[in-house]
Scaffold this active site. Structure first.
Site, PDB file in Angstrom:
ATOM      1  N   GLY A  14       1.559 -13.883 -18.058  1.00  0.00           N
ATOM      2  CA  GLY A  14       2.235 -14.930 -17.096  1.00  0.00           C
ATOM      3  C   GLY A  14       3.714 -14.961 -17.221  1.00  0.00           C
ATOM      4  N   ASN A  16       6.044 -13.059 -15.966  1.00  0.00           N
ATOM      5  CA  ASN A  16       6.706 -13.158 -14.665  1.00  0.00           C
ATOM      6  C   ASN A  16       6.605 -14.414 -13.742  1.00  0.00           C
ATOM      7  OD1 ASN A  16       7.962 -10.213 -13.673  1.00  0.00           O
ATOM      8  ND2 ASN A  16       6.064  -9.896 -14.963  1.00  0.00           N
ATOM      9  N   MET A  88      -5.146  -8.119 -12.456  1.00  0.00           N
ATOM     10  CA  MET A  88      -5.599  -6.913 -12.606  1.00  0.00           C
ATOM     11  C   MET A  88      -6.970  -6.636 -11.950  1.00  0.00           C
ATOM     12  SD  MET A  88      -3.910  -5.831 -15.209  1.00  0.00           S
ATOM     13  CE  MET A  88      -4.674  -4.655 -15.952  1.00  0.00           C
ATOM     14  N   LYS A  89      -7.007  -7.182 -10.800  1.00  0.00           N
ATOM     15  CA  LYS A  89      -8.286  -7.109  -9.621  1.00  0.00           C
ATOM     16  C   LYS A  89      -7.462  -6.584  -8.295  1.00  0.00           C
ATOM     17  CE  LYS A  89     -11.853  -8.129 -11.617  1.00  0.00           C
ATOM     18  NZ  LYS A  89     -12.485  -6.774 -12.151  1.00  0.00           N
ATOM     19  N   ILE A  90      -8.221  -5.627  -8.066  1.00  0.00           N
ATOM     20  CA  ILE A  90      -7.873  -5.141  -6.604  1.00  0.00           C
ATOM     21  C   ILE A  90      -7.993  -6.238  -5.479  1.00  0.00           C
ATOM     22  CG2 ILE A  90      -8.556  -3.454  -4.761  1.00  0.00           C
ATOM     23  CD1 ILE A  90      -7.764  -1.757  -7.213  1.00  0.00           C
ATOM     24  N   ASN A 105       3.840  -6.812  -4.954  1.00  0.00           N
ATOM     25  CA  ASN A 105       3.137  -6.539  -6.317  1.00  0.00           C
ATOM     26  C   ASN A 105       4.476  -6.084  -7.190  1.00  0.00           C
ATOM     27  OD1 ASN A 105       1.363  -6.198  -8.734  1.00  0.00           O
ATOM     28  ND2 ASN A 105       1.470  -4.127  -7.979  1.00  0.00           N
ATOM     29  N   HIS A 107       5.221  -3.505 -10.433  1.00  0.00           N
ATOM     30  CA  HIS A 107       4.255  -2.423 -11.286  1.00  0.00           C
ATOM     31  C   HIS A 107       5.406  -2.018 -12.358  1.00  0.00           C
ATOM     32  CE1 HIS A 107       1.304   0.453 -11.929  1.00  0.00           C
ATOM     33  NE2 HIS A 107       2.470   1.409 -11.996  1.00  0.00           N
TER      34      HIS A 107
HETATM   35  C1  GRF Z   1       4.005  -6.738 -15.752  1.00  0.00           C
HETATM   36  O1  GRF Z   1       4.394  -5.826 -16.773  1.00  0.00           O
HETATM   37  C2  GRF Z   1       3.871  -6.302 -14.479  1.00  0.00           C
HETATM   38  O2  GRF Z   1       4.540  -5.093 -14.356  1.00  0.00           O
HETATM   39  C3  GRF Z   1       2.173  -5.527 -14.477  1.00  0.00           C
HETATM   40  O3  GRF Z   1       1.649  -6.545 -15.375  1.00  0.00           O
HETATM   41  C4  GRF Z   1       2.524  -7.292 -16.277  1.00  0.00           C
HETATM   42  C5  GRF Z   1       2.436  -8.778 -16.252  1.00  0.00           C
HETATM   43  O4  GRF Z   1       3.068  -9.522 -17.388  1.00  0.00           O
HETATM   44  N1  GRF Z   1       1.544  -5.351 -13.102  1.00  0.00           N
HETATM   45  P1  GRF Z   1       2.986 -10.839 -17.402  1.00  0.00           P
HETATM   46  O5  GRF Z   1       1.785 -11.708 -17.272  1.00  0.00           O
HETATM   47  O6  GRF Z   1       3.953 -11.177 -16.237  1.00  0.00           O
HETATM   48  O7  GRF Z   1       3.853 -11.120 -18.849  1.00  0.00           O
END
Ligand code: GRF
Length: 189
Positions: A14, A16, A88-90, A105, A107
């Site tokens: 988390g 981000n 991590m889910k679609i 999203n 990535h």
């Molecule tokens: C990030 O690096 C993002 O690019 C990927 O999952 C990671 C999530 O990191 N999709 P966090 O949970 O925000 O630390």
């Protein structure tokens, strides 16, 4: 400025989410984090919601009511914008259709390169010379919606998976807020 009520979907650390919560304290930042949805009871990231008094719910993709619980809560909290931050889910096609061009999203690669999981190991194996992150709209195909912003870094000879992750995440903390600012500068919805 009326901030867009936003839901952040997470599954893990988390960082981000933490960054977006902090950025959204700025009056000029276009979104308010009104809900966090998490599919992992162990996710550390939920602590950032708790600490900042952001409502959060857990969902279990294996349960029958998974999709309905998500839709019910998005409605309940009047969510008009969604950020996937390490979810991590679609996301179902139904949800994508309901929130056309309103789900983004982040990535950890320079899409269209390295869609999917284990990006860093694959980048090293492929002897890439640059890495980066991409913020993109979510459509029905995995990691394939149109790009909003990308940020790049140079990969050094002795960079390993951990270093690539650190370099990527440092850029993500800039790219995600910038993408959100760009979206609401260019579109009104
Ligand atoms: C990030 O690096 C993002 O690019 C990927 O999952 C990671 C999530 O990191 N999709 P966090 O949970 O925000 O630390």
């Amino acid at each position: 400025m009326v901030k867009k009520k936003t839901c952040i979907f997470i599954s893990g650390k988390g960082s981000n989410l933490r960054n977006l919560i902090s950025r959204s304290r700025d009056n000029n930042f276009p979104i308010k984090i009104s809900l966090v949805i998490c599919n992992n009871m162990e996710a550390y990231g939920v602590n950032y919601a708790k600490k900042n008094k952001v409502p959060y719910i857990f969902v279990d993709a294996k349960k029958k009511n998974y999709e309905n619980k998500i839709l019910f809560n998005l409605k309940k909290h009047k969510i008009s914008f969604i950020c996937l931050a390490g979810y991590m889910k679609i996301i179902s096609n139904n949800l994508i259709r309901l929130y056309q061009k309103k789900i983004i999203n982040i990535h950890p690669s320079l899409l269209p390169k390295f869609k999917g999981l284990n990006t860093f190991a694959r980048m090293l194996k492929n002897k890439e010379i640059q890495g980066g992150c991409t913020v993109h709209y979510v459509n029905e195909k995995l990691d394939s919606g149109s790009t909003i912003i990308q940020k790049k870094f140079i990969i050094n000879a002795n960079d390993d998976v951990n270093i690539l992750k650190k370099k990527t995440q440092k850029l993500e903390y800039k790219a995600f807020p910038e993408a959100i600012i760009n979206i609401f500068r260019n579109f009104s919805f």
